[in-house]
Design an enzyme around this catalytic site. Sequence first.
Site, mmCIF file in Angstrom:
data_model
loop_
_atom_site.group_PDB
_atom_site.id
_atom_site.type_symbol
_atom_site.label_atom_id
_atom_site.label_comp_id
_atom_site.label_asym_id
_atom_site.label_seq_id
_atom_site.Cartn_x
_atom_site.Cartn_y
_atom_site.Cartn_z
ATOM 1 N N SER A 239 0.830 -1.200 0.000
ATOM 2 C CA SER A 239 0.000 0.000 0.000
ATOM 3 C C SER A 239 0.872 1.261 0.000
ATOM 4 O O SER A 239 1.617 1.497 -0.943
ATOM 5 C CB SER A 239 -0.970 -0.051 1.186
ATOM 6 O OG SER A 239 -1.974 0.910 1.050
ATOM 7 N N ASP A 262 0.122 -4.262 -3.824
ATOM 8 C CA ASP A 262 -1.065 -3.402 -3.889
ATOM 9 C C ASP A 262 -0.708 -1.937 -3.623
ATOM 10 O O ASP A 262 -1.286 -1.268 -2.758
ATOM 11 C CB ASP A 262 -2.123 -3.882 -2.891
ATOM 12 C CG ASP A 262 -3.518 -3.931 -3.518
ATOM 13 O OD1 ASP A 262 -3.632 -3.754 -4.749
ATOM 14 O OD2 ASP A 262 -4.485 -4.156 -2.780
ATOM 15 N N HIS A 317 -7.643 -5.645 -0.403
ATOM 16 C CA HIS A 317 -6.421 -4.918 -0.045
ATOM 17 C C HIS A 317 -5.708 -5.524 1.166
ATOM 18 O O HIS A 317 -4.485 -5.588 1.207
ATOM 19 C CB HIS A 317 -6.781 -3.452 0.222
ATOM 20 C CG HIS A 317 -5.592 -2.542 0.295
ATOM 21 N ND1 HIS A 317 -4.590 -2.528 -0.666
ATOM 22 C CD2 HIS A 317 -5.241 -1.608 1.219
ATOM 23 C CE1 HIS A 317 -3.687 -1.616 -0.336
ATOM 24 N NE2 HIS A 317 -4.060 -1.042 0.797
#
Length: 393
Positions: A239, A262, A317
Amino acid sequence: ADPLPLPRLCCSDMGGEQSLALPPGKGPHCVGCADVMVGHTKQGLFFRLFYPCLPQDGAERPLWIPRYEYCSGLADFSGHSRRWCAPLLSIALGSCRVPVSWKGPFKPCSSGYPLVIFSHGLGAFRTVYSSVCMEVASWGFVVAALEHRDRSAAVTYFCTAEAGQEQWIRYQSVPQGQKEFYFRNNQAHQRAAECTRALQLFRDISSGKFILNVLPQGFNLSVLKDSIDLGKVAVMGHSFGGVTAVLALVKEPGFRCAVALDAWMFPLENVLYPEVVKPVLFINTEKFQTPESVAKMKRLSSRNSQTKIITILGSVHQSQTDFPFLTGKLINCVLRARGTLDPYKCMDITSRGALAFLQRHLDVREEFAQWDSLLEGIGDSVVPEALFCLSKL
């Protein structure tokens, strides 16, 4: 929305069996683990080290939530009252342990282990990615999972020189009136600088410089001296940590490649994209990415044929964190932490893809090439590129 949404908890979670069933590493090495804090200011470093260790009977296993303050930090980040949410988190998760040997005896390696610096996502901290860090370490890597001090962690701290007093640093939302891009971009640069400082720390250790771990009964860093190959270093993250890894690749020539799980591409300024010349592996989940974010990834892959983008089907996620391994009643309130794909399978795809990529770009002599097909998006539950790109083919 925050890139790492936290489990929404409710009072009915009290009672029932809750635990973390983290998968132990599948590689040939036992994994040891220790916390390392260097320096007495915010400019120092704090990370959890995962490393190959010698087998040890009855080894202590470290707690997944290292201190009660992290429960408070998670409560703050998730927007719940610290008064009731922190104790609830502590009851649900406070006794969960990580299946590694706490401060286990380091296993020396004359040829040197490759090194991975890991960067966490927004609202996370150094232990939230234990499953992937353990897995990579079990295959013969040293992994340093940073706890960033840019106020993007749920909470963190440093020890001042005065009798080891602790200074806590809490998570900060974007201040009112500030543009999110500028705030997050500034944090991204601070995080990438911490990744660079971490690599420099390992260089100092390897050169024989004494580095004090300021934590009580701290792990002795000098045991690493002749066992790390500083020519084989990668940066990895999830992330906000994914874009941090990409930025660190620009800032530090010592990083040979990056693995971005991600990645939240928003905080990276456009002018830097032409400077990302080294290979990046983007492992995306099915539910998180936007067309804008993927367009930025494709901009990098179009410039470098070694940069790969793959998507894991049935994943969300949080599938690349430890959260999907929560079991018991709590999971009913943590549904957003799990996709339809079995979390153990998702972790296998993530770690095997990463290992195949690291072997290729760090010149590691192992058997990871058996997973090379994943890098082309070939295999069960994985596709090349991103889903909304496929429809245009």
